[in-house]
Design a protein around this motif. Sequence first.
Motif, mmCIF file in Angstrom:
data_model
loop_
_atom_site.group_PDB
_atom_site.id
_atom_site.type_symbol
_atom_site.label_atom_id
_atom_site.label_comp_id
_atom_site.label_asym_id
_atom_site.label_seq_id
_atom_site.Cartn_x
_atom_site.Cartn_y
_atom_site.Cartn_z
ATOM 1 N N GLU A 64 -6.998 4.876 -4.808
ATOM 2 C CA GLU A 64 -5.892 4.446 -3.774
ATOM 3 C C GLU A 64 -4.914 5.663 -4.090
ATOM 4 O OE1 GLU A 64 -1.614 2.423 -3.175
ATOM 5 O OE2 GLU A 64 -2.974 1.639 -5.392
ATOM 6 N N VAL A 65 -5.231 7.452 -3.138
ATOM 7 C CA VAL A 65 -4.676 8.535 -2.945
ATOM 8 C C VAL A 65 -3.777 8.261 -2.469
ATOM 9 C CG1 VAL A 65 -5.265 10.516 -2.701
ATOM 10 C CG2 VAL A 65 -7.366 8.932 -2.891
ATOM 11 N N VAL A 66 -2.231 9.523 -3.005
ATOM 12 C CA VAL A 66 -0.817 9.599 -2.469
ATOM 13 C C VAL A 66 -1.278 11.479 -2.663
ATOM 14 C CG1 VAL A 66 1.236 9.944 -3.521
ATOM 15 C CG2 VAL A 66 0.323 7.510 -3.883
ATOM 16 N N THR A 67 -0.583 11.577 -1.724
ATOM 17 C CA THR A 67 -1.251 12.940 -1.869
ATOM 18 C C THR A 67 0.384 14.238 -1.991
ATOM 19 O OG1 THR A 67 -0.879 13.182 0.741
ATOM 20 C CG2 THR A 67 -3.146 13.367 -0.722
ATOM 21 N N ALA A 68 0.210 14.677 -2.621
ATOM 22 C CA ALA A 68 2.273 16.400 -2.317
ATOM 23 C C ALA A 68 1.445 17.525 -2.058
ATOM 24 C CB ALA A 68 2.690 15.987 -3.628
ATOM 25 N N SER A 69 2.468 17.828 -0.975
ATOM 26 C CA SER A 69 1.572 19.678 -0.528
ATOM 27 C C SER A 69 2.506 20.805 -1.821
ATOM 28 C CB SER A 69 1.772 19.419 0.494
ATOM 29 O OG SER A 69 3.466 19.009 1.149
ATOM 30 N N GLY A 70 3.328 20.359 -2.775
ATOM 31 C CA GLY A 70 3.879 20.804 -3.274
ATOM 32 C C GLY A 70 4.118 20.521 -4.706
ATOM 33 N N GLY A 71 4.891 20.973 -5.367
ATOM 34 C CA GLY A 71 5.010 20.534 -7.528
ATOM 35 C C GLY A 71 6.277 19.098 -6.569
ATOM 36 N N LEU A 72 7.513 20.009 -6.593
ATOM 37 C CA LEU A 72 9.100 19.266 -6.017
ATOM 38 C C LEU A 72 8.777 17.445 -5.004
ATOM 39 C CD1 LEU A 72 11.670 18.674 -6.924
ATOM 40 C CD2 LEU A 72 11.962 19.552 -4.694
ATOM 41 N N GLN A 73 7.511 17.414 -4.334
ATOM 42 C CA GLN A 73 7.038 16.342 -3.674
ATOM 43 C C GLN A 73 6.369 15.759 -4.594
ATOM 44 O OE1 GLN A 73 4.821 16.567 -0.476
ATOM 45 N NE2 GLN A 73 5.397 14.698 0.379
ATOM 46 N N GLY A 74 5.670 16.410 -5.708
ATOM 47 C CA GLY A 74 4.272 15.992 -6.746
ATOM 48 C C GLY A 74 5.364 15.135 -7.130
ATOM 49 N N LEU A 75 6.588 15.877 -8.285
ATOM 50 C CA LEU A 75 7.065 15.077 -9.447
ATOM 51 C C LEU A 75 7.837 13.394 -8.337
ATOM 52 C CD1 LEU A 75 8.603 18.520 -10.633
ATOM 53 C CD2 LEU A 75 7.241 16.831 -11.613
ATOM 54 N N GLU A 76 8.551 14.034 -7.304
ATOM 55 C CA GLU A 76 9.081 12.649 -6.474
ATOM 56 C C GLU A 76 8.379 11.459 -6.661
ATOM 57 O OE1 GLU A 76 10.946 14.594 -2.680
ATOM 58 O OE2 GLU A 76 12.181 15.571 -4.420
ATOM 59 N N LEU A 77 7.088 11.696 -6.203
ATOM 60 C CA LEU A 77 6.021 11.553 -5.498
ATOM 61 C C LEU A 77 5.658 10.229 -7.408
ATOM 62 C CD1 LEU A 77 3.754 12.068 -3.403
ATOM 63 C CD2 LEU A 77 4.965 10.498 -2.772
ATOM 64 N N ALA A 78 5.451 11.165 -8.241
ATOM 65 C CA ALA A 78 5.051 9.880 -9.465
ATOM 66 C C ALA A 78 6.349 9.157 -10.343
ATOM 67 C CB ALA A 78 4.682 11.511 -11.196
ATOM 68 N N GLN A 79 7.034 10.010 -10.009
ATOM 69 C CA GLN A 79 8.618 8.651 -10.145
ATOM 70 C C GLN A 79 8.602 7.433 -9.347
ATOM 71 O OE1 GLN A 79 11.667 10.961 -10.674
ATOM 72 N NE2 GLN A 79 12.179 11.649 -12.230
ATOM 73 N N GLN A 80 8.273 7.890 -7.594
ATOM 74 C CA GLN A 80 8.621 6.231 -6.672
ATOM 75 C C GLN A 80 7.004 5.548 -7.308
ATOM 76 O OE1 GLN A 80 8.572 8.570 -2.976
ATOM 77 N NE2 GLN A 80 10.725 9.781 -3.810
ATOM 78 N N HIS A 81 6.031 6.318 -7.008
ATOM 79 C CA HIS A 81 4.190 5.587 -7.097
ATOM 80 C C HIS A 81 3.266 5.813 -8.329
ATOM 81 C CE1 HIS A 81 6.082 4.619 -3.211
ATOM 82 N NE2 HIS A 81 6.147 5.869 -2.254
ATOM 83 N N PRO A 82 4.404 5.471 -10.191
ATOM 84 C CA PRO A 82 3.299 6.389 -10.666
ATOM 85 C C PRO A 82 2.137 6.009 -10.809
ATOM 86 C CG PRO A 82 5.013 4.225 -11.488
ATOM 87 C CD PRO A 82 4.947 4.367 -9.722
ATOM 88 N N MET B 150 1.060 -1.435 0.094
ATOM 89 C CA MET B 150 -0.374 0.159 0.277
ATOM 90 C C MET B 150 1.326 1.326 -0.206
ATOM 91 S SD MET B 150 -2.634 0.864 2.908
ATOM 92 C CE MET B 150 -2.058 0.905 3.854
ATOM 93 N N VAL B 151 0.160 1.643 -0.660
ATOM 94 C CA VAL B 151 0.676 3.380 -1.151
ATOM 95 C C VAL B 151 1.178 4.245 0.384
ATOM 96 C CG1 VAL B 151 1.769 5.457 -2.218
ATOM 97 C CG2 VAL B 151 1.397 2.871 -3.249
ATOM 98 N N GLU B 152 2.441 4.944 0.220
ATOM 99 C CA GLU B 152 2.301 5.974 1.730
ATOM 100 C C GLU B 152 1.394 7.452 1.445
ATOM 101 O OE1 GLU B 152 5.719 6.501 4.040
ATOM 102 O OE2 GLU B 152 5.932 4.790 4.088
ATOM 103 N N SER B 153 0.211 7.657 2.110
ATOM 104 C CA SER B 153 -0.744 8.924 2.522
ATOM 105 C C SER B 153 0.020 10.438 2.879
ATOM 106 C CB SER B 153 -2.323 8.112 1.851
ATOM 107 O OG SER B 153 -2.911 9.379 2.226
ATOM 108 N N SER B 154 -0.681 11.092 2.825
ATOM 109 C CA SER B 154 -0.193 12.194 4.065
ATOM 110 C C SER B 154 -1.612 11.891 5.208
ATOM 111 C CB SER B 154 -0.671 13.150 3.070
ATOM 112 O OG SER B 154 0.478 13.077 2.208
ATOM 113 N N PHE B 155 -2.644 11.136 4.568
ATOM 114 C CA PHE B 155 -3.804 10.760 5.815
ATOM 115 C C PHE B 155 -4.132 9.552 5.921
ATOM 116 C CE2 PHE B 155 -4.437 15.161 4.947
ATOM 117 C CZ PHE B 155 -4.178 15.431 3.567
#
Length: 251
Positions: free
Chosen positions: A45-63, A1-6
């Motif tokens: 299934e939801v993955v959240t990012a609180s900014g653009g840089l984190q969003g790009l990182e998560l997109a690569q880690q968990h497509p 399961m992918v980690e989520s902010s919530f």
Amino acid sequence: MVESSFPDSLPATVEGKRAKRILVVDDEVRILRSLWHILTANGYEVVTASGGLQGLELAQQHPPDLVLLDLAMSGVDGFSVCRELRQWTETPIIVVSVLDEERLKVQALDLGADDYLIKPFGTEELLARIRVCLRRSRSEQTDAQEQQPILASADGSIVVNLLNHRVMVGEREVRLNRKEFELLHHLMRAAGRVMTHRMLLRAVWGPEYEEEMDSLRTYIRQLRLKVEQDASHPQYIVTEPGIGYVFRVQW
């Protein structure tokens, strides 16, 4: 399961199938929390990012299968995220933003966004847009794998055969010139997605013709006369004022 902010995120499978993963990128915690609850309640299934840089990182880690992207973020903004994502993925991107200026919509779509939703928006509209993007993405993947030569409108009224350049409207075959055929081809291939004026001009005429708006309007008008039941009230090739055109699909 992918980690989520919530907490309390759904398992990665729903009824034996992997749940579609949606990456939400927004620098407002309130918006992230709201979208997380809405989407998980509807089986995503939801993955959240609180900014653009984190969003790009998560997109690569968990497509993800789809990205919901805010534009006006501090630091790395949504335009930069969209531009970067399109360097390496065709994952559908739906921009969700308070910015309602036509030029910003056009900019986001030209950078590769698939859809644009203005905040505040209704839950049902959001879910419908997500379904359309995911369905279109699945269809495009199937087409690429099977090299499908046939395109059809959702109701089957318009059928395009890419092999012999035949176009059927109901039981009637219509004759299109090369530019009209290419316009219809690109609009139907991206059914449900807004194609900006520049996108269509680049695709059909070439990059040196990106400002030839009058030519595009002329050919769209001719195309509607041939494939629409009432060209003055088009049901398929719909104008997005100031932005471009979309081949309408049923939600």
